[in-house]
Design a protein around this motif. Structure first.
Motif, PDB file in Angstrom:
ATOM      1  N   LEU A 188      11.862   3.497  34.872  1.00  0.00           N
ATOM      2  CA  LEU A 188      10.986   2.469  35.443  1.00  0.00           C
ATOM      3  C   LEU A 188      11.606   1.082  35.310  1.00  0.00           C
ATOM      4  N   ASP A 189      12.122   0.779  34.136  1.00  0.00           N
ATOM      5  CA  ASP A 189      12.680  -0.552  33.878  1.00  0.00           C
ATOM      6  C   ASP A 189      13.901  -0.852  34.742  1.00  0.00           C
ATOM      7  N   TYR A 190      14.682   0.166  35.043  1.00  0.00           N
ATOM      8  CA  TYR A 190      15.944  -0.054  35.756  1.00  0.00           C
ATOM      9  C   TYR A 190      15.903   0.372  37.233  1.00  0.00           C
ATOM     10  N   GLY A 191      14.686   0.551  37.742  1.00  0.00           N
ATOM     11  CA  GLY A 191      14.542   0.800  39.167  1.00  0.00           C
ATOM     12  C   GLY A 191      14.987   2.167  39.627  1.00  0.00           C
ATOM     13  N   GLU A 192      15.130   3.118  38.704  1.00  0.00           N
ATOM     14  CA  GLU A 192      15.570   4.461  39.064  1.00  0.00           C
ATOM     15  C   GLU A 192      14.411   5.336  39.543  1.00  0.00           C
ATOM     16  N   SER A 193      13.178   4.983  39.139  1.00  0.00           N
ATOM     17  CA  SER A 193      12.040   5.809  39.526  1.00  0.00           C
ATOM     18  C   SER A 193      10.784   4.950  39.595  1.00  0.00           C
ATOM     19  N   LEU A 194       9.898   5.328  40.477  1.00  0.00           N
ATOM     20  CA  LEU A 194       8.549   4.764  40.566  1.00  0.00           C
ATOM     21  C   LEU A 194       7.740   5.690  41.450  1.00  0.00           C
ATOM     22  N   MET A 195       6.463   5.393  41.613  1.00  0.00           N
ATOM     23  CA  MET A 195       5.625   6.247  42.443  1.00  0.00           C
ATOM     24  C   MET A 195       6.022   6.092  43.911  1.00  0.00           C
ATOM     25  N   THR A 196       6.321   7.219  44.569  1.00  0.00           N
ATOM     26  CA  THR A 196       6.740   7.190  45.963  1.00  0.00           C
ATOM     27  C   THR A 196       5.841   8.016  46.878  1.00  0.00           C
ATOM     28  N   HIS A 197       5.004   8.874  46.303  1.00  0.00           N
ATOM     29  CA  HIS A 197       4.263   9.819  47.139  1.00  0.00           C
ATOM     30  C   HIS A 197       2.975  10.221  46.443  1.00  0.00           C
ATOM     31  N   ALA A 198       1.923  10.411  47.230  1.00  0.00           N
ATOM     32  CA  ALA A 198       0.641  10.882  46.707  1.00  0.00           C
ATOM     33  C   ALA A 198       0.322  12.254  47.283  1.00  0.00           C
ATOM     34  N   MET A 199      -0.225  13.123  46.453  1.00  0.00           N
ATOM     35  CA  MET A 199      -0.623  14.472  46.863  1.00  0.00           C
ATOM     36  C   MET A 199      -1.903  14.842  46.130  1.00  0.00           C
ATOM     37  N   VAL A 200      -2.245  16.129  46.168  1.00  0.00           N
ATOM     38  CA  VAL A 200      -3.504  16.581  45.584  1.00  0.00           C
ATOM     39  C   VAL A 200      -3.252  17.790  44.689  1.00  0.00           C
ATOM     40  N   PHE A 201      -3.760  17.734  43.472  1.00  0.00           N
ATOM     41  CA  PHE A 201      -3.762  18.919  42.620  1.00  0.00           C
ATOM     42  C   PHE A 201      -4.912  19.822  43.060  1.00  0.00           C
ATOM     43  N   GLN A 202      -4.563  21.081  43.393  1.00  0.00           N
ATOM     44  CA  GLN A 202      -5.570  22.067  43.770  1.00  0.00           C
ATOM     45  C   GLN A 202      -5.617  23.227  42.775  1.00  0.00           C
ATOM     46  N   GLY A 203      -4.933  23.081  41.660  1.00  0.00           N
ATOM     47  CA  GLY A 203      -4.986  24.127  40.664  1.00  0.00           C
ATOM     48  C   GLY A 203      -4.039  23.856  39.513  1.00  0.00           C
ATOM     49  N   VAL A 204      -4.172  24.657  38.465  1.00  0.00           N
ATOM     50  CA  VAL A 204      -3.320  24.538  37.290  1.00  0.00           C
ATOM     51  C   VAL A 204      -3.277  25.895  36.605  1.00  0.00           C
ATOM     52  N   ASN A 205      -2.129  26.220  36.032  1.00  0.00           N
ATOM     53  CA  ASN A 205      -2.011  27.446  35.256  1.00  0.00           C
ATOM     54  C   ASN A 205      -2.048  27.092  33.778  1.00  0.00           C
ATOM     55  N   LEU A 206      -2.976  27.685  33.047  1.00  0.00           N
ATOM     56  CA  LEU A 206      -3.134  27.426  31.616  1.00  0.00           C
ATOM     57  C   LEU A 206      -2.704  28.653  30.826  1.00  0.00           C
ATOM     58  N   ASP A 207      -1.971  28.420  29.726  1.00  0.00           N
ATOM     59  CA  ASP A 207      -1.557  29.547  28.888  1.00  0.00           C
ATOM     60  C   ASP A 207      -2.706  29.987  27.993  1.00  0.00           C
ATOM     61  N   GLU A 208      -2.434  30.923  27.104  1.00  0.00           N
ATOM     62  CA  GLU A 208      -3.499  31.458  26.250  1.00  0.00           C
ATOM     63  C   GLU A 208      -4.086  30.416  25.324  1.00  0.00           C
ATOM     64  N   ALA A 209      -3.333  29.362  25.050  1.00  0.00           N
ATOM     65  CA  ALA A 209      -3.840  28.279  24.193  1.00  0.00           C
ATOM     66  C   ALA A 209      -4.533  27.188  25.006  1.00  0.00           C
TER      67      ALA A 209
END
Length: 444
Positions: free
Chosen positions: A355-376
């Motif tokens: 972030l500080d050195y301009g290598e990455s920032l937010m470029t795209h928006a999408m939608v979470f439609q699910g997640v996989n959760l482990d046994e914990a």
């Protein structure tokens, strides 16, 4: 040591390269196939399966085509989910052209107001240069979409369908940007000539009329009211005559937009966690609410997103989509593209340094439609609905590893009820003002 690059140095570099068989093999692979293709790791396909313990079902995948409206598509995709659930629909789509029209209109007004507020700033200064760089680009933020919805509502896609310029916005943005820069020049020159504030505002009124006409020509006139007709899964016909955009939103989406808040993960030294932030001169609707974020550790963003998904509601999020991702098959994984191995080096910056050195920032928006959760109950991978059409990813969907979330997801939007009591209290703080060019002012 020499300051200049010498022929002797180049010869040493070449000798070292020629002595390294792996580098010569890499050169042949890359020159024939390209960097990403040569560095793609097929093993991640086995690990990042499109299976999830918590999974929501959405309608047909949407396609923003050659436009930068991902933030808008993602937000409207979360809202169409509510419409589909309420009316028991197989699929449904809200008009992205309708919100585009009003976003461009409001951004033009916001830009001209910023120009009027900065008339004493030097033209070659950083602030004016920043304002002139992209007066009304396609990108946006969640709060900006909220401002549009609260003022204009939403309409079905059939009420204001796509046009050639809405699906490929470069030409429209080019000509509107040219006009707005000209308007900024006119206003600043008039001020320098001693024209009164009232006269400048009169000129601005005429400028906004020109902007409105340009938008109508390119995007069509937005409907004041429209008929809504659709058939649900039970083949029951639904009809409503003369409904407005605001009425449609209130009746068929029914959200209080103020209940949805932005959580960010920006682990830089200048942005302590558990504080709120806003960005100077970032917005679209002048009288609307400002962009506001609560900065939290990445795990807190994950927990809030999981809670909302478990409750059956999708989650808008923003990320740096181009990092470590594969379009074919739809994979977002830190091991997806082994470029470091290919080049015989390491890419070693952490999230804060990027972030500080301009290598990455937010470029795209999408939608979470699910997640996989482990046994914990811990997340291992996330189901992502994109807006690049069904040809991208797996029928339009991507799978994101949890480690990728940590490194390249910057923002999620959730209902307040999924925050802890402590986070709700933190959200009430007056926001710290960030400069207009801060990476957290990036638009998806």
């Amino acid at each position: 040591m020499e300051q200049n690059l010498t022929i002797e140095q180049l010869e040493r570099y070449e000798s070292a390269f020629d002595a390294d068989l792996a580098k010569k093999v890499a050169m042949r692979a890359v020159t024939a196939n390209g960097i990403v293709k040569a560095a793609t790791n097929p093993e991640v396909m086995r690990k990042d399966r499109h299976q999830f313990s918590v999974m929501l079902e959405q309608g047909k995948i949407t396609n923003q085509k050659q436009s930068g409206r991902c933030w808008m598509f993602a937000a409207l995709n979360t809202m169409r989910f509510a419409v589909m659930q309420k009316l028991n629909l197989e699929s449904f789509e809200l008009s992205q052209n309708y919100t585009l029209f009003y976003d461009k209109l409001e951004k033009a007004n916001y830009f001209l107001e910023n120009i009027l507020e900065t008339l004493e700033e030097p033209t070659d200064g950083r602030l004016i240069s920043h304002l002139l760089k992209d007066p009304l680009g396609d990108g946006g933020q969640w709060d900006m979409l909220c401002n549009l919805i609260e003022k204009y509502g939403v309409v079905p896609k059939e009420a204001m369908p796509e046009t050639a310029p809405s699906s490929a916005t470069r030409e429209l943005c080019t000509y509107m940007t040219r006009k707005l820069r000209e308007f900024a020049c006119v206003l600043r020159k008039a001020h320098a000539e001693g024209k009164a504030a009232d006269e400048l505002r009169t000129r601005k009124e005429g400028m906004m009329e020109t902007v409105y006409h340009m938008l109508c020509i390119a995007l069509g006139k937005p409907p004041k009211s429209f008929p809504f007709e659709i058939r649900n899964k039970k083949k029951e016909f639904i009809r409503e005559e003369n409904i407005t955009g605001k009425e449609f939103f209130e009746k068929y989406v029914g959200w209080n937009m103020a209940d949805y808040v932005s959580l960010i993960n920006a682990p830089t030294a200048d942005k302590p966690y558990h504080r709120t932030y806003t960005v100077k001169m970032l917005g679209n609707v002048k009288e609307g609410r400002p962009v506001k974020y609560l900065n939290l550790p990445a795990e807190d963003l994950k927990n809030a997103a999981i809670a909302q998904l478990k409750a059956g509601e999708p989650v808008w999020f923003g990320c740096d989509v181009g990092q470590c991702s594969i379009r074919d098959g739809g994979i977002m994984d830190l091991d997806a593209v082994c470029a470091g191995e290919l080049f015989g080096t390491e890419f070693g910056m952490d999230k804060a340094e990027r972030l500080d050195y301009g290598e990455s920032l937010m470029t795209h928006a999408m939608v979470f439609q699910g997640v996989n959760l482990d046994e914990a109950g811990k997340p291992t991978r996330w189901r992502v609905e994109n807006s690049w059409g069904k040809e991208a990813g797996a029928e339009g969907y991507y799978v994101m590893s949890d480690e990728w979330f940590t490194e390249y997801t910057y923002q999620v939007v959730v209902h307040k009820k999924y925050l802890t009591a402590e986070q709700l209290s933190e959200l009430e703080q007056a926001p710290i003002l960030l400069e207009p060019w801060d990476p957290m002012g990036s638009l998806a």
